[in-house]
Design a protein around this motif. Sequence first.
Motif, short mmCIF file in Angstrom:
data_model
loop_
_atom_site.label_atom_id
_atom_site.label_comp_id
_atom_site.label_asym_id
_atom_site.label_seq_id
_atom_site.Cartn_x
_atom_site.Cartn_y
_atom_site.Cartn_z
N ARG A 294 27.89 23.82 -43.35
CA ARG A 294 27.78 25.08 -43.24
C ARG A 294 26.13 25.46 -42.51
O ARG A 294 25.96 26.24 -41.45
CB ARG A 294 28.00 25.97 -44.07
CG ARG A 294 29.52 26.03 -44.56
CD ARG A 294 30.35 26.52 -43.34
NE ARG A 294 29.83 28.07 -42.90
CZ ARG A 294 30.19 28.99 -43.41
NH1 ARG A 294 31.04 29.21 -44.34
NH2 ARG A 294 29.92 30.27 -42.90
N GLN B 11 24.73 26.55 -38.99
CA GLN B 11 23.62 27.65 -38.66
C GLN B 11 22.34 27.24 -38.10
O GLN B 11 21.84 27.90 -37.00
CB GLN B 11 23.04 28.13 -40.09
CG GLN B 11 22.27 29.39 -40.19
CD GLN B 11 21.77 29.94 -41.63
OE1 GLN B 11 22.56 29.42 -42.45
NE2 GLN B 11 20.83 30.37 -41.60
N SER C 144 29.61 31.56 -34.75
CA SER C 144 30.55 31.86 -35.56
C SER C 144 32.04 32.13 -34.75
O SER C 144 32.99 32.09 -35.28
CB SER C 144 30.36 33.47 -36.13
OG SER C 144 30.33 34.33 -35.06
N SER C 145 31.80 31.95 -33.25
CA SER C 145 33.06 32.13 -32.44
C SER C 145 33.21 30.59 -32.10
O SER C 145 32.25 29.92 -31.63
CB SER C 145 32.87 32.86 -31.43
OG SER C 145 31.93 32.91 -30.47
N ASN D 19 41.58 29.40 -33.32
CA ASN D 19 42.19 29.93 -34.79
C ASN D 19 41.71 28.79 -35.80
O ASN D 19 41.25 29.17 -37.00
CB ASN D 19 43.59 30.16 -34.96
CG ASN D 19 44.03 31.29 -34.12
OD1 ASN D 19 43.14 32.11 -34.07
ND2 ASN D 19 45.30 31.40 -33.73
N ALA E 23 38.05 28.93 -36.44
CA ALA E 23 37.81 30.08 -37.63
C ALA E 23 38.13 29.80 -38.74
O ALA E 23 37.25 30.14 -39.97
CB ALA E 23 38.57 31.34 -37.27
N ARG E 24 39.03 28.88 -39.22
CA ARG E 24 39.29 28.53 -40.56
C ARG E 24 38.08 27.68 -41.14
O ARG E 24 37.83 27.63 -41.92
CB ARG E 24 40.70 27.88 -40.65
CG ARG E 24 41.90 28.67 -40.28
CD ARG E 24 43.15 28.10 -40.61
NE ARG E 24 43.39 26.83 -39.95
CZ ARG E 24 44.13 27.09 -38.89
NH1 ARG E 24 44.45 27.83 -38.44
NH2 ARG E 24 44.62 25.67 -38.32
N PHE F 52 34.91 27.36 -39.81
CA PHE F 52 33.85 27.90 -40.07
C PHE F 52 33.83 28.71 -41.51
O PHE F 52 32.85 28.89 -42.11
CB PHE F 52 33.70 28.73 -38.86
CG PHE F 52 32.42 29.48 -38.89
CD1 PHE F 52 31.22 29.00 -38.34
CD2 PHE F 52 32.32 30.93 -39.23
CE1 PHE F 52 29.99 29.70 -38.37
CE2 PHE F 52 30.96 31.55 -39.24
CZ PHE F 52 29.80 30.96 -38.99
N SER F 53 35.03 29.38 -41.56
CA SER F 53 35.01 30.15 -42.86
C SER F 53 35.13 29.37 -44.09
O SER F 53 34.85 30.01 -45.17
CB SER F 53 36.21 30.94 -42.87
OG SER F 53 37.31 30.64 -42.86
N GLY F 54 35.45 28.15 -43.91
CA GLY F 54 35.67 27.19 -45.25
C GLY F 54 37.08 27.41 -45.68
O GLY F 54 37.42 26.78 -46.63
N ASN F 55 37.94 28.30 -45.17
CA ASN F 55 39.21 28.54 -45.52
C ASN F 55 40.26 27.62 -44.82
O ASN F 55 41.21 28.29 -44.09
CB ASN F 55 39.68 30.06 -45.39
CG ASN F 55 38.73 30.83 -46.29
OD1 ASN F 55 38.29 30.59 -47.44
ND2 ASN F 55 38.28 31.92 -45.72
N THR F 56 40.29 26.37 -44.87
CA THR F 56 40.93 25.40 -44.23
C THR F 56 42.22 25.16 -44.98
O THR F 56 42.34 25.07 -46.15
CB THR F 56 40.43 24.15 -44.24
OG1 THR F 56 39.90 23.75 -45.31
CG2 THR F 56 38.96 24.37 -43.17
#
Length: 469
Positions: A208, A212, A223-224, A266, A269-270, A272-276
Amino acid sequence: MLHEHRLFPAEGAARAVAVKLYETIKDAPIISPHGHTDPSWFAENKPFPNPTALFLQPDHYIFRMLYSQGISLESLGIPQQGATGDPTATVDPRAAWRIFAQNYFLFRGTPTRMWIDYAFQTLFGFKERLSSDNADEYYDIIDKALQTPEFLPRALFERFRIEVLATTDAAVDTLSWHKQIRESGWKGRVVPTFRPDAVVDAEYLGFRENLQQLGEVSGQDVSSWKGYLNALRSRRAFFKSMGATATDHGHLTALTADLSETDASNLYARVFSGNTNPGDVELFQAQMLTEMAGMSVEDGLTMQLHPGSVRNHNLHVYEKFGRDKGADIPSPTEYVRALRPLLSKYGNEPNFTFIVFTLDESTFSRELAPLAGHYPCMKLGPPWWFHDSPEGMMRFRETATETAGFYNTVGFNDDTRALLSIPARHDVARRIDCAFLGRLVAEHRLDEAEAFEVVQDLTVNLVRKAYRL
């Protein structure tokens, strides 16, 4: 220590041809398109601190063998995680050298001993192999030599007849050392290589934070999905402006993917957010290999892929000493199905060069040579890492040439962190190529005149072409 006809065939007719071939290329310039030497050496051009810092501490081929025999990395002065300053400050470098010398017999039969013996004999004139009896004498001779202008990094670069040397650099690297080299007026050609693993592998330490930093140095909103790809394009362009001609990708597998724009967005996005979801990390890396191939079609940077290494297998060593400490272990690798999405999309592009390495030798004749023998973009990288050896090089020629020929390969690269091993490794590769060609001539499978052309191509021409050097 070194016989003049080492590594040549024992059979007389083949040996005679090998000797003649070698005479024509032994002094050819060295082109080193893939390696891990430190660009600060050539930017600052300072003397190497001592023999231990020169030979032992940068070279995991050496200290992994010593570690395998129960010798602690601490006793060798290998820097630990978070440590700053000179690693030799934590241990007497002469004491570490004595340990190395006392255990030099461990390297019998390995290419490492050939590399070190080559440096000892050609650079320092030593006639006896390193041992506990001559450890201090050799240390003093080397240490004294390192304080002379002839052993400064730039002088060694020129002495080795290095035409170009590529380093390997993180995607977010400022390339400040390369900038300093360019502005110094020195004529030596040291170029960077774009290595994006740290911003592609979601399991990479500090992923992460790395993303950054990628956004900051590129000026893009990562972020995109679109911003992330634009950031990578921006960094590639910067590397190219600094002389880079290639990218380098060290993935666990050779898996590639070709997702739709929506699915790829999509997935990012997962990530990047860490919600894989399960499988997302591997799928993302697979998609990114295809994305990188597309970028290479755009900007012309040669793409290198070397999969199949289980990194940091020894967690104790990794946690204490960090990455690249000799604990990366080869693993079986599949290529035919794994590479199909990438090759289906870009395999026929005329502006794309895709160099694939392996640590799984069983794939050369079964998978890699047939792929390289068909797709215009694909070339076979030389025997790498654990197979950077006389036996590995000969097995490569024997298993790959019958299907891919010589001209779907790219010569040799040394892939080293140890400066003094560069000419030694290239000399071994040249001798093995001469040995292989000598045998083909002796067996009347190749005309001698053809062999003289091929050996020039294997030594300099193919690497220049593949890496656009």
